[in-house]
Design a protein around this motif. Sequence first.
Motif: not given
Length: 462
Positions: A200-204
């Motif tokens: 799971r990737i969360h940018e910003r």
Amino acid sequence: MRPFWIEQALFNDGELSPALQGSQRADVCIVGGGFTGLWTAIQAKRQDPSLDIVILESDLCGAGASGRNGGCLLTWSAKFFTLRRLFGEAEAIRLVKASEAAVAHIAEFCRAHDIDAELRMDGTLYTATSQAQIGVLDPVMRALEECGIHSYFPLPPDEVVRRSGSARNLAGVYSPAAATVHPGKLVRGLRRVALAMGVRIHERSPMLDFSTGNPAVVRTPCGTVEAKKVVLAMNAWMASTFAQFERTIAIVSSDMVITEKCPELLREIGLIDGVSVLDSRTFVYYYRSTVDGRIMLGKGGNTFARGGRIAPVFDQRSPYEAQLTQALHSFFPALRDTPITASWNGPSDRSVTGFPFFGRLDGAPHISYGFGYSGNGVGPSYMGGQILSSMLLDLDNAWTRSPLTQGPLGRFPPEPVRYAGSIVVRNAIRRKERAEDENRRPWFVDTMLSKFANAAGKADKA
């Protein structure tokens, strides 16, 4: 502004992962979505697919050093003497071999996962641009040969000129264990693969703070992640985020320019493949061509940051664009009428030893970190992923037993001594380089460099 490589990569892959919202739980939370964080997640998932991993990235994956370097995929062989002095011969040999294997592993990973990172396995040339630089790698080559490592091959001067495309290169040695790559496309490709593996990737989603309890809690502007283990993969941003690491790295820029497309001129010059070329200065000039017919030239050691803080200049066009353009024209007079498409710079986390270091936070063995690649991170970050994933999984192997996992080896002087000293050293190095260009070597510069290096504990030669 976005650096050239990331801007290009986003044309093909502009998808953004959503920012973290609300409270989540995970087995592992990795802070930092660059090469180190992504390789760590991918390699940990390969070994244990059941792991639930979350990556938090403050901007976009690759927006930091991973997407704004020169794309030179190099090894540690040229620093064999330093490795041997720091860690002993056996470990130095292992690390050199591992760094050469990393080049092949990255190439194979790109093939297996259809990452079009413009990776070209054409090796690298270490050259001399003055008489004073000729032969500087000869002792290293002999030492490696004695250890059974055949990394370098001396080339006749005319072959050096032909392969490098420039008559400024008077002599040189060639290593096939190197490549060039489009770093923006590589880091965005790793992001795609990690997502496909279930990461799971969360940018910003910048980390605001975190608790060192067990489980740890990482807080962002709009959410939290509770995780059994945390990996801090923030590289140059570690010094300004954690006071305990403020003196473990010096933040210095690497500045680059890249031309408009000029494939016909490059063919006339002789740059027909993806070889990277590095001269023998302390702050090297390096250049390489691109698949679409451009040439990129860069140089490190320009802007020094105070107190490890990332200054706004690191996100702007390079303030050294004119000097870099002049250097480009010096190497390639035929390119004088070719426009410069872009210039940029970025923060490089220079460690005392010139090598990255890894460890666990004091009192928090479930929180690990790794940074300090010192301007050579494209290939070694794969090794960083091997180290950090092994630490995550509590493995007992050559990586977790390596002295690289013992934290920083030495510290820089405190401010304001460090910043003032860095400016003195930079200016002294520039005088040394000018002297070498004129085939002379002033003793007072070497003495000054030696004294500051000893004070900082960072001598980088055997």
